[in-house]
Design a protein around this motif. Structure first.
Motif, short mmCIF file in Angstrom:
data_model
loop_
_atom_site.label_atom_id
_atom_site.label_comp_id
_atom_site.label_asym_id
_atom_site.label_seq_id
_atom_site.Cartn_x
_atom_site.Cartn_y
_atom_site.Cartn_z
N PHE A 114 1.02 -1.08 -0.07
CA PHE A 114 0.00 0.07 0.08
C PHE A 114 0.92 1.19 0.06
O PHE A 114 0.23 2.30 -0.39
CB PHE A 114 -0.96 -0.11 1.13
N VAL A 115 2.12 1.05 0.16
CA VAL A 115 2.96 2.40 0.18
C VAL A 115 3.90 2.25 -1.06
O VAL A 115 3.84 3.10 -1.97
CB VAL A 115 3.82 2.29 1.36
N GLY A 116 4.66 1.29 -1.28
CA GLY A 116 5.51 1.04 -2.31
C GLY A 116 4.65 0.71 -3.38
O GLY A 116 4.87 1.48 -4.62
N GLY A 117 3.99 -0.25 -3.58
CA GLY A 117 3.09 -0.65 -4.88
C GLY A 117 2.10 0.32 -5.03
O GLY A 117 2.07 0.79 -6.19
N LEU A 118 1.23 0.90 -4.38
CA LEU A 118 0.36 1.65 -4.60
C LEU A 118 0.71 3.12 -4.82
O LEU A 118 0.49 3.59 -5.74
CB LEU A 118 -0.82 1.76 -3.37
N GLY A 119 1.61 3.55 -3.91
CA GLY A 119 2.12 4.78 -4.06
C GLY A 119 2.93 4.97 -5.40
O GLY A 119 2.85 6.06 -6.20
N LEU A 120 3.94 4.08 -5.72
CA LEU A 120 4.82 4.18 -6.66
C LEU A 120 4.06 4.16 -8.18
O LEU A 120 3.97 4.83 -9.16
CB LEU A 120 5.99 3.27 -6.73
N THR A 121 2.81 3.43 -8.01
CA THR A 121 1.94 3.11 -9.37
C THR A 121 1.14 4.35 -9.45
O THR A 121 1.18 4.98 -10.66
CB THR A 121 1.02 2.00 -9.09
N LEU A 122 0.70 5.04 -8.57
CA LEU A 122 -0.03 6.23 -8.71
C LEU A 122 0.81 7.24 -9.18
O LEU A 122 0.51 8.10 -10.02
CB LEU A 122 -0.72 6.76 -7.41
N ALA A 123 2.05 7.41 -8.55
CA ALA A 123 3.04 8.41 -9.07
C ALA A 123 3.37 8.28 -10.34
O ALA A 123 3.47 9.21 -11.24
CB ALA A 123 4.15 8.48 -7.98
N GLY A 124 3.68 7.05 -10.73
CA GLY A 124 4.08 6.72 -12.30
C GLY A 124 2.92 7.17 -13.17
O GLY A 124 3.23 7.50 -14.21
N LEU A 125 1.75 6.89 -12.74
CA LEU A 125 0.62 7.28 -13.76
C LEU A 125 0.32 8.75 -13.84
O LEU A 125 0.06 9.22 -14.90
CB LEU A 125 -0.87 6.65 -13.30
#
Length: 280
Positions: A114-125
């Motif tokens: 929820f921090v690494g996976g979700l946060g990085l994916t959201l930032a990448g989008l």
């Protein structure tokens, strides 16, 4: 870095408030339709070339296409923070700080998801929306990395139990997975040679970390449990990676909030420049 964000030449000789007002009214579009300060003015005038490069981290200092970067917040600090909040404690586990071992890794499953996976994916989008290809690809792929490792370490999924935590299939499979991550990070390292020194150092240390972890899992796959020193070395290089990341995160946040503390990042946008980049 290209000079796309250099302030207009006429600004260099602005003197009196009246002259400044006239210049703003004629050329800068000082006010938006709702009467607020124009974000376009802030981007095109107040940011130096080095500041722009820090914020967008595009190889060669290439400017994001379109005007979305002028209207939306910079998602780069979110991606960097999400990466750091997973890798930093994980590196500490590998080094054995406060008595921890790799057995503490499942404690990070929530953060990985929820921090690494979700946060990085959201930032990448969001980087993709802004037209920042390099950071978008880096963030989304590493978001996937933390999603996958969170799933792997989640005890409810029983991956280690199914394959056997000491088996060749389990450890050899992880080693093969990490080998190709090391290849991808090497590509990122080469691309980062046109961003800044901090990014180059970050990917260099991360590349070493991956190969050390590959060696650990290959040894375990061959039935050699003597990997303690390799784990500590991987943790040390992972921690060096995070130091570079924390430096970058601090520089980004100070820049976007206007705090007058500027950390050097070492502009490399002109390095290996075979051709000039022009905005569309």
């Amino acid at each position: 870095m290209s000079n796309q964000v250099q302030p207009p030449a006429s600004l260099e000789k602005v003197g009196s408030p009246s002259t400044q007002h006239d210049l703003e009214a004629q050329n800068l579009g000082l006010l938006d339709t709702d009467g607020g300060a124009s974000l376009r003015r802030q981007i095109s005038v107040q940011l130096s070339a080095e500041q722009f490069e820090r914020l967008y981290l595009q190889p060669g200092g290439a400017k994001a296409k379109g005007d979305l970067a002028k209207r939306f917040a910079n998602p780069t600090p979110l991606g960097v923070a999400s990466f750091l909040l997973c890798l930093t404690p994980f590196s500490c586990y590998l080094m054995g700080w406060v008595g921890t071992t790799t057995g503490a890794a499942p404690a990070l499953v929530g953060a990985m998801l929820f921090v690494g996976g979700l946060g990085l994916t959201l930032a990448g989008l969001l980087e993709w929306v802004l037209g920042n290809t390099f950071t978008s690809v880096v963030f989304i792929t590493f978001g996937g990395f933390w999603w996958s490792f969170g799933y792997l370490l989640d005890v409810t999924n029983d991956v280690a139990t199914t394959l056997g935590a000491a088996s060749t299939d389990y450890n050899g499979g992880i080693a093969m997975y990490l080998i190709w991550w090391a290849v991808l990070v090497l590509i990122y390292l080469i691309a980062s040679l046109r961003t800044n020194v901090v990014f180059v150092a970050l990917f260099t240390f991360l590349e070493i970390t991956f190969w050390l972890l590959v060696t650990v899992y290959l040894r375990l796959a061959k039935g050699n449990p003597n990997v303690e020193m390799l784990l500590k070395a991987a943790g040390a290089f992972g921690f060096l990676t995070t130091i570079m990341g924390w430096w970058l995160e601090f520089a980004l946040l100070m820049e976007c909030t206007g705090v007058p503390v500027k950390l050097p990042v070492g502009d490399l946008s002109g390095f290996l420049s075979g051709r000039r980049h022009h905005a569309d």
